[in-house]
Motif scaffolding. Structure first.
Motif, PDB file in Angstrom:
ATOM      1  N   ALA A   1      56.432  10.992   6.531  1.00  0.00           N
ATOM      2  CA  ALA A   1      56.125   9.658   5.922  1.00  0.00           C
ATOM      3  C   ALA A   1      54.469   9.573   5.751  1.00  0.00           C
ATOM      4  CB  ALA A   1      56.753   8.748   6.571  1.00  0.00           C
ATOM      5  N   ALA A   2      54.259   8.674   4.786  1.00  0.00           N
ATOM      6  CA  ALA A   2      52.790   8.143   4.622  1.00  0.00           C
ATOM      7  C   ALA A   2      52.777   7.216   5.874  1.00  0.00           C
ATOM      8  CB  ALA A   2      52.712   7.516   3.202  1.00  0.00           C
ATOM      9  N   VAL A   3      51.676   7.295   6.668  1.00  0.00           N
ATOM     10  CA  VAL A   3      51.534   6.538   7.807  1.00  0.00           C
ATOM     11  C   VAL A   3      50.143   6.006   7.776  1.00  0.00           C
ATOM     12  CG1 VAL A   3      53.095   7.615   9.271  1.00  0.00           C
ATOM     13  CG2 VAL A   3      50.753   8.416   9.236  1.00  0.00           C
ATOM     14  N   ASN A   4      50.131   4.856   8.548  1.00  0.00           N
ATOM     15  CA  ASN A   4      48.850   4.380   8.752  1.00  0.00           C
ATOM     16  C   ASN A   4      48.151   4.805   9.842  1.00  0.00           C
ATOM     17  OD1 ASN A   4      49.476   1.890   7.000  1.00  0.00           O
ATOM     18  ND2 ASN A   4      50.907   1.451   8.587  1.00  0.00           N
ATOM     19  N   TRP A   5      46.865   5.327   9.611  1.00  0.00           N
ATOM     20  CA  TRP A   5      46.133   6.082  10.572  1.00  0.00           C
ATOM     21  C   TRP A   5      44.815   5.246  10.975  1.00  0.00           C
ATOM     22  CZ3 TRP A   5      46.720  10.234  13.630  1.00  0.00           C
ATOM     23  CH2 TRP A   5      45.784  10.641  14.197  1.00  0.00           C
ATOM     24  N   ASP A   6      44.830   5.151  12.235  1.00  0.00           N
ATOM     25  CA  ASP A   6      43.473   4.423  12.726  1.00  0.00           C
ATOM     26  C   ASP A   6      42.345   5.395  13.001  1.00  0.00           C
ATOM     27  OD1 ASP A   6      41.517   3.109  14.487  1.00  0.00           O
ATOM     28  OD2 ASP A   6      42.900   1.617  15.179  1.00  0.00           O
ATOM     29  N   PRO A   7      41.439   5.434  12.141  1.00  0.00           N
ATOM     30  CA  PRO A   7      40.290   6.655  12.459  1.00  0.00           C
ATOM     31  C   PRO A   7      39.621   6.326  13.562  1.00  0.00           C
ATOM     32  CG  PRO A   7      39.617   5.028  10.687  1.00  0.00           C
ATOM     33  CD  PRO A   7      41.175   4.493  11.113  1.00  0.00           C
ATOM     34  N   VAL A   8      39.552   5.143  14.312  1.00  0.00           N
ATOM     35  CA  VAL A   8      38.592   5.067  15.654  1.00  0.00           C
ATOM     36  C   VAL A   8      39.423   5.452  16.662  1.00  0.00           C
ATOM     37  CG1 VAL A   8      37.709   3.188  16.946  1.00  0.00           C
ATOM     38  CG2 VAL A   8      37.351   3.138  14.476  1.00  0.00           C
ATOM     39  N   ASP A   9      40.822   5.042  16.804  1.00  0.00           N
ATOM     40  CA  ASP A   9      41.488   5.053  17.882  1.00  0.00           C
ATOM     41  C   ASP A   9      42.495   6.453  17.863  1.00  0.00           C
ATOM     42  OD1 ASP A   9      40.898   3.060  19.427  1.00  0.00           O
ATOM     43  OD2 ASP A   9      42.626   1.682  18.663  1.00  0.00           O
ATOM     44  N   ASN A  10      42.440   6.973  16.484  1.00  0.00           N
ATOM     45  CA  ASN A  10      42.847   8.325  16.439  1.00  0.00           C
ATOM     46  C   ASN A  10      44.365   8.408  16.620  1.00  0.00           C
ATOM     47  OD1 ASN A  10      40.496   9.927  15.329  1.00  0.00           O
ATOM     48  ND2 ASN A  10      40.030  10.001  17.519  1.00  0.00           N
ATOM     49  N   THR A  11      45.031   7.469  15.918  1.00  0.00           N
ATOM     50  CA  THR A  11      46.602   7.096  16.316  1.00  0.00           C
ATOM     51  C   THR A  11      47.108   6.504  15.141  1.00  0.00           C
ATOM     52  OG1 THR A  11      48.299   6.716  17.831  1.00  0.00           O
ATOM     53  CG2 THR A  11      46.552   5.026  17.501  1.00  0.00           C
ATOM     54  N   VAL A  12      48.584   6.823  14.886  1.00  0.00           N
ATOM     55  CA  VAL A  12      49.165   6.173  14.017  1.00  0.00           C
ATOM     56  C   VAL A  12      49.618   4.799  14.427  1.00  0.00           C
ATOM     57  CG1 VAL A  12      51.558   6.225  12.939  1.00  0.00           C
ATOM     58  CG2 VAL A  12      50.487   8.181  13.177  1.00  0.00           C
ATOM     59  N   LEU A  13      49.562   3.749  13.320  1.00  0.00           N
ATOM     60  CA  LEU A  13      49.958   2.414  13.527  1.00  0.00           C
ATOM     61  C   LEU A  13      51.098   2.065  12.765  1.00  0.00           C
ATOM     62  CD1 LEU A  13      46.390   0.710  13.039  1.00  0.00           C
ATOM     63  CD2 LEU A  13      47.378   1.188  15.375  1.00  0.00           C
ATOM     64  N   ALA A  14      52.221   1.297  13.339  1.00  0.00           N
ATOM     65  CA  ALA A  14      53.074   0.769  12.645  1.00  0.00           C
ATOM     66  C   ALA A  14      52.757  -0.368  11.489  1.00  0.00           C
ATOM     67  CB  ALA A  14      54.271   0.068  13.690  1.00  0.00           C
ATOM     68  N   ASN A  15      53.452  -0.729  10.650  1.00  0.00           N
ATOM     69  CA  ASN A  15      53.110  -1.627   9.677  1.00  0.00           C
ATOM     70  C   ASN A  15      52.791  -2.760  10.310  1.00  0.00           C
ATOM     71  OD1 ASN A  15      53.500   0.209   7.420  1.00  0.00           O
ATOM     72  ND2 ASN A  15      55.591  -0.403   6.964  1.00  0.00           N
ATOM     73  N   GLU A  16      53.533  -3.373  11.212  1.00  0.00           N
ATOM     74  CA  GLU A  16      53.204  -4.478  11.936  1.00  0.00           C
ATOM     75  C   GLU A  16      51.928  -4.617  12.501  1.00  0.00           C
ATOM     76  OE1 GLU A  16      57.506  -3.730  11.897  1.00  0.00           O
ATOM     77  OE2 GLU A  16      55.889  -2.674  12.073  1.00  0.00           O
ATOM     78  N   GLN A  17      51.365  -3.495  12.725  1.00  0.00           N
ATOM     79  CA  GLN A  17      50.038  -3.268  13.696  1.00  0.00           C
ATOM     80  C   GLN A  17      48.655  -3.230  12.493  1.00  0.00           C
ATOM     81  OE1 GLN A  17      51.408   0.071  15.965  1.00  0.00           O
ATOM     82  NE2 GLN A  17      51.625  -1.435  17.605  1.00  0.00           N
ATOM     83  N   VAL A  18      48.952  -3.860  11.213  1.00  0.00           N
ATOM     84  CA  VAL A  18      47.905  -3.511  10.123  1.00  0.00           C
ATOM     85  C   VAL A  18      47.743  -4.821   9.614  1.00  0.00           C
ATOM     86  CG1 VAL A  18      47.196  -2.507   8.159  1.00  0.00           C
ATOM     87  CG2 VAL A  18      48.556  -1.241   9.902  1.00  0.00           C
ATOM     88  N   ASP A  19      46.529  -5.512   9.734  1.00  0.00           N
ATOM     89  CA  ASP A  19      46.527  -6.882   9.185  1.00  0.00           C
ATOM     90  C   ASP A  19      46.384  -6.938   7.745  1.00  0.00           C
ATOM     91  OD1 ASP A  19      44.043  -6.399   8.334  1.00  0.00           O
ATOM     92  OD2 ASP A  19      43.253  -7.402  10.175  1.00  0.00           O
ATOM     93  N   ALA A  20      46.459  -8.458   7.292  1.00  0.00           N
ATOM     94  CA  ALA A  20      46.456  -8.377   6.088  1.00  0.00           C
ATOM     95  C   ALA A  20      45.335  -8.034   5.177  1.00  0.00           C
ATOM     96  CB  ALA A  20      46.601  -9.989   5.542  1.00  0.00           C
ATOM     97  N   ASN A  21      44.167  -7.841   5.890  1.00  0.00           N
ATOM     98  CA  ASN A  21      42.907  -7.075   5.400  1.00  0.00           C
ATOM     99  C   ASN A  21      42.914  -5.590   5.462  1.00  0.00           C
ATOM    100  OD1 ASN A  21      42.009  -9.432   4.686  1.00  0.00           O
ATOM    101  ND2 ASN A  21      41.369  -9.969   6.755  1.00  0.00           N
ATOM    102  N   GLY A  22      44.184  -4.845   6.072  1.00  0.00           N
ATOM    103  CA  GLY A  22      44.164  -3.386   6.146  1.00  0.00           C
ATOM    104  C   GLY A  22      43.395  -3.035   7.200  1.00  0.00           C
ATOM    105  N   ARG A  23      43.208  -3.783   8.356  1.00  0.00           N
ATOM    106  CA  ARG A  23      42.729  -3.303   9.485  1.00  0.00           C
ATOM    107  C   ARG A  23      43.441  -3.195  10.695  1.00  0.00           C
ATOM    108  NH1 ARG A  23      37.093  -3.432   8.994  1.00  0.00           N
ATOM    109  NH2 ARG A  23      36.274  -4.543   7.164  1.00  0.00           N
ATOM    110  N   SER A  24      43.071  -2.409  11.595  1.00  0.00           N
ATOM    111  CA  SER A  24      44.048  -2.077  12.597  1.00  0.00           C
ATOM    112  C   SER A  24      44.018  -3.314  13.576  1.00  0.00           C
ATOM    113  CB  SER A  24      43.440  -0.743  13.668  1.00  0.00           C
ATOM    114  OG  SER A  24      43.909  -0.830  14.809  1.00  0.00           O
ATOM    115  N   TRP A  25      45.255  -3.823  14.194  1.00  0.00           N
ATOM    116  CA  TRP A  25      45.390  -4.795  14.974  1.00  0.00           C
ATOM    117  C   TRP A  25      44.398  -4.806  16.219  1.00  0.00           C
ATOM    118  CZ3 TRP A  25      48.943  -5.378  19.454  1.00  0.00           C
ATOM    119  CH2 TRP A  25      49.211  -4.382  20.132  1.00  0.00           C
ATOM    120  N   ARG A  26      44.094  -3.322  16.704  1.00  0.00           N
ATOM    121  CA  ARG A  26      43.495  -3.261  17.970  1.00  0.00           C
ATOM    122  C   ARG A  26      41.868  -3.027  17.674  1.00  0.00           C
ATOM    123  NH1 ARG A  26      45.339  -3.393  22.732  1.00  0.00           N
ATOM    124  NH2 ARG A  26      47.401  -2.764  22.526  1.00  0.00           N
TER     125      ARG A  26
END
Length: 883
Positions: A172-197
């Motif tokens: 699947a096409a997944v959300n990749w956090d380039p800082v934490d080097n991990t996949v994020l669920a859709n729910e963990q990406v905010d409206a501006n396309g940024r990682s929740w953490r």
């Protein structure tokens, strides 16, 4: 008597009672006493004849230090749990630690230590802070999600989900956090396309990932929100909106002009099929395959991240057209950021005349173009420059055979016609997507699956659980750290005994927290997650308290797990169709006073501000007045408050009462330290009142007069009112801020009555005892000290089943009370209010028990006793003959 003090029946010398209590020394005293003589009622018992209550605050991530938000939530849960224990309930009020996750891993990497060391040292520190708060958690049920004894069962539940077809692996096409080097669920990406953490702009990558099929439960999760009568409405709306269940139709449009792909049609989902004849464009998500194959759209798509969340920008795909399946009209195709690939098919039909967003999009991207109304309001018309969005309407004359039909009837007829043409069908759509639980990080639960070239993914044998997280694995670097441990990686297939590879992902920590509330009642069970006998009848949790930031993810995932566990036979599902939480309280954030430089906007440290006059702060360097506001506490704003400091300065009781008094539970609390002095004054006044009552001869065994004076009636009335209001506040309304006000009001009344001769010591004793009892859940150390002075060294203010009730304080009819003069051996000594209808015994008892009566008929009687009482009818006098 030759002595300057009296000795109370408790054995405590009243002469040695201090003028005020010393905090936090009092906290230490009672914390040590409680821990040394742990009450049986403080520990929940699986088998108990008493009714049960499960009071739970969301467990924390062990960051190392509690903040004032923690103090607020744990104070609330502690107050309620103490209240129910005092009412005789078998209460479970546990605490644990959400101890896996990225923060610990990142902190450990920064410090060059093992995440275990960081995590468990933080747990020890925070546990000690909770002790200082005097929070009465049942530590016998303590758990930590990073403990093998816990995550063994998390792995067991994952295997159960896998066997049920609810855990699956997919590319699947997944959300990749380039800082934490991990996949994020859709729910963990905010409206501006940024990682929740991390806050990083999220990238898209294609990876093979593990998902949980939460969408199989979507309709049930949505429908059962109606059962949650004691949840905040806004939380239920947030959950419903996130699930995004919509009923409508899939409609297929022919399409031409697509470059680089053999695409002849596309499908859209709509909740308004009756408006199909008003469709003027099709809009595609930026990730839609048609858009991805368009070189012309590449620049627009690459700049989407810089657009505002509510942008109505669009890009018309050159040469691409769709054909309306009913009208055969050709319409343009756009890509637009407002279209989500997670909704429907990543394609929507644009109807500017009947959707406000489409109307605005059309005006911006096709300026000057008129709209195409096909639905008119009942008895009215819509022009080609207007937008009519109501679903209540009549089909226009331009809609052919549907003309004159109601919108509802037309929608049904149009879907039937589209179905007969093979280009449409009724369907439902979800915004919710399956839960992506794979994480390419170290500090988490290893996924208990091995990959075999012959058998594919295979769950490990239950007897081999837990699959332990290997030690001494460097967490830094791209990809999963577990993949770099060859010893961990090698495994044997449980099916065919061939060589296999362990899965190297770890689970999203939301998996850990989605079932922990089931573990608490049976936290020492080594063979299974929990015994159904321990949770049936106890769950759903009676009261669940935590931050509003968990309104969607944690609560939704917990509801999913709870329903799955019921279907899998782990528990009976309770009386709410397997909902886990009966009542939810989302407490507001705690904001701190914040100072900023009016010129630069820079946040000012406390030492940069002169607060000698708290009403007029000044910037020390410039002498100017800073801007003052209340904002969410954070290190960067220098507005945090250390709970340890607050408790060491004012004591746990004052800190607890202050945080409850400052704002209603659900509201933002603006922490103002200077106001805590008001709570301190109340506690001192309460203590002094108790001390005075004891010196007057406190005893709840004194005979209460059959008839009360007006002052006694007022006091008892207020006692009844305060008991009733406090009981309702703790049992249902959670109006804890007004509860503190009610305590203060009753304390003031008691103090007034101490100076009123018409109030007997019996009434004062009962009122004082009730006041101390009902304040005990909020200010436990103060109440315990007061109760010890009142009732004796071994007395326990929190004794089970001793909560005062209104029935303990009956009122009498006082409508005939009138003043009577009291004569002793022929001389008038005082007056007292009496009812003329009372008999001689009632009148005599009332006078003898009054303050003036004790003074003149006992203390100043010089050993003489009452020989005769004369009550002339109609004279409003009472005469005592003493000899």
């Amino acid at each position: 008597m030759g002595r300057n003090f009296i000795r109370h029946h408790s054995g405590i010398s009243t002469a040695t009672l201090p003028d005020k209590l010393e905090y936090p020394a009092l906290d230490h005293k009672w914390r040590d006493i409680w821990e040394s003589r742990k009450r049986k009622s403080d520990v929940w018992k699986k088998e108990d004849s008493r009714p049960s209550k499960y009071v739970l605050s969301m467990f924390p991530y062990p960051s190392g230090n509690l903040h004032m938000g923690h103090v607020r939530v744990y104070t609330i849960s502690d107050v309620i749990s103490r209240f129910y224990r005092m009412r005789g309930f078998n209460v479970l009020h546990p605490m644990g630690w959400d101890s896996f996750g990225l923060p610990a891993e990142n902190a450990a990497m920064q410090r060059g230590i093992d995440p275990r060391v960081w995590t468990y040292s933080n747990i020890n520190r925070m546990r000690e802070q909770m002790r200082k708060m005097l929070v009465n958690f049942d530590w016998s049920q303590e758990l930590a999600t990073s403990s093998p004894e816990y995550y063994k069962h998390t792995q067991k539940l994952f295997i159960e989900l896998f066997k049920a077809g609810l855990a699956y692996r997919a590319e699947a096409a997944v959300n990749w956090d380039p800082v934490d080097n991990t996949v994020l669920a859709n729910e963990q990406v905010d409206a501006n396309g940024r990682s929740w953490r991390s806050g990083a702009i999220v990238e898209t990558r294609m990876l093979s990932q593990w998902f949980l099929r939460i969408t199989d439960y979507a309709e049930e999760l949505n429908a059962d929100l109606k059962k949650l009568k004691d949840w905040p409405e806004f939380v239920k709306r947030m959950q419903s909106n996130w699930i995004g269940l919509s009923e409508g139709a899939d409609i297929t449009f022919k399409i031409d002009g697509v470059q680089g792909a053999d695409v002849k049609s596309l499908t859209v989902f709509t909740t308004r099929p009756e408006t199909i004849l008003g469709v003027q464009y099709i809009a595609l998500a930026p990730s839609h395959p048609i858009v991805s194959n368009s070189m012309a759209a590449a620049d627009f798509v690459s700049n989407i991240a810089s657009l505002p969340p509510d942008s109505k920008a669009g890009f018309r795909l050159p040469g691409v057209h769709a054909i309306n399946p009913l009208s055969n009209k050709t319409i343009p195709v756009f890509t637009a950021p407002y279209v989500l690939d997670s909704y429907g098919h990543g394609a929507v039909m644009g109807v500017p005349a009947h959707d406000q967003r489409d109307f605005e999009f059309w005006a911006i991207n096709m300026p000057g173009s008129k709209t195409l109304p096909v639905v008119h309001p009942p008895g009215g018309l819509v022009s080609d420059t207007e937008c009519y969005t109501s679903k209540d309407g009549t089909m226009s004359s331009s809609t052919g055979s549907y003309s004159g039909m109601s919108s509802k009837d037309a929608a049904k007829a149009i879907v039937e016609d589209l179905a007969s043409l093979g280009v449409g069908k009724p369907t439902k759509s979800l915004r919710l997507r399956d839960w992506l639980v794979s994480r390419q990080r170290y500090w988490g639960v290893p996924i208990p699956i091995v990959h075999c070239d012959s058998c594919g993914p295979v769950p490990v044998e239950e007897s081999s659980l837990p699959i332990l997280l290997p030690e001494h694995v460097p967490p830094a670097g791209e990809g999963s750290p577990l993949a770099r441990d060859s010893q961990f990686l090698h495994a044997t297939c449980p099916k065919c005994n061939s060589s296999a590879r362990r899965d190297t992902d770890t689970m999203d920590t939301f998996v850990d927290s989605s079932w922990y509330f089931f573990r608490y009642p049976d936290a020492q069970n080594s063979t299974k997650p929990f015994d159904s006998k321990a949770v049936n009848g106890l769950l759903p949790v009676d009261l669940y308290i935590g931050g509003v930031e968990h309104a969607i993810l944690h609560l939704l995932y917990s509801r999913f797990f709870s329903k799955f566990l019921a279907k899998a036979g782990f528990w009976d599902g309770g009386d709410l169709n397997a909902e886990p939480f009966r009542k939810l309280v989302t407490q507001g954030m705690v904001h701190g006073k914040t100072y900023t430089d009016p010129v630069t906007g820079r946040f000012l440290r406390p030492e940069e501000v002169d607060l000698s006059d708290s009403t007029s702060p000044k910037i020390i360097e410039t002498g100017s007045k800073p801007n003052v506001s209340y904002e969410k506490m954070s290190k960067s704003k220098y507005n945090g408050v250390d709970p340890d400091y607050c408790i060491s300065q004012y004591g746990a009781d004052a800190s607890r009462a202050h945080i409850l008094f400052q704002a209603p539970v659900a509201d933002v609390l603006e922490w103002e330290e200077t106001r805590i002095v008001g709570v301190q004054r109340w506690l001192t006044k309460l203590w002094r009142a108790v001390r005075t009552v004891v010196r007057r001869g406190y005893s709840t065994k004194l005979i209460i007069p059959a008839h009360l004076s007006p002052a006694e009636t007022d006091l008892i009335s207020l006692v009844r009112e305060t008991i009733a209001k406090t009981t309702v506040a703790f049992d249902s309304s959670l109006a804890l801020n007004t509860t503190i006000s009610n305590y203060t009001k009753l304390t003031n009344k008691l103090v007034d009555c101490l100076n009123d001769d018409s109030v007997s010591i019996g009434i004062l004793s009962k009122a004082t005892a009730a006041l101390v009892k009902i304040t005990a859940p909020v200010v436990p150390a103060t109440a315990a000290e007061c109760w010890q002075v009142l009732e004796g060294t071994d007395a326990d203010v929190f004794e089970s089943d001793t909560w005062p009730t209104v029935e303990d304080f009956p009122l009498h009819n006082l409508s005939k009370l009138v003043a009577h003069n009291v004569f002793i051996n022929g001389r008038r000594r005082f007056s007292i209010d009496l009812d003329e209808s009372w008999n001689e015994q009632a009148i005599t008892t009332t006078i003898l028990d009054s303050t003036q009566g004790r003074l003149w008929l006992k203390d100043r009687a010089n050993g003489k006793t009452v020989q005769k009482v004369i009550i002339p009818k109609g004279k409003r006098t009472v005469s005592f003959v003493l000899k």
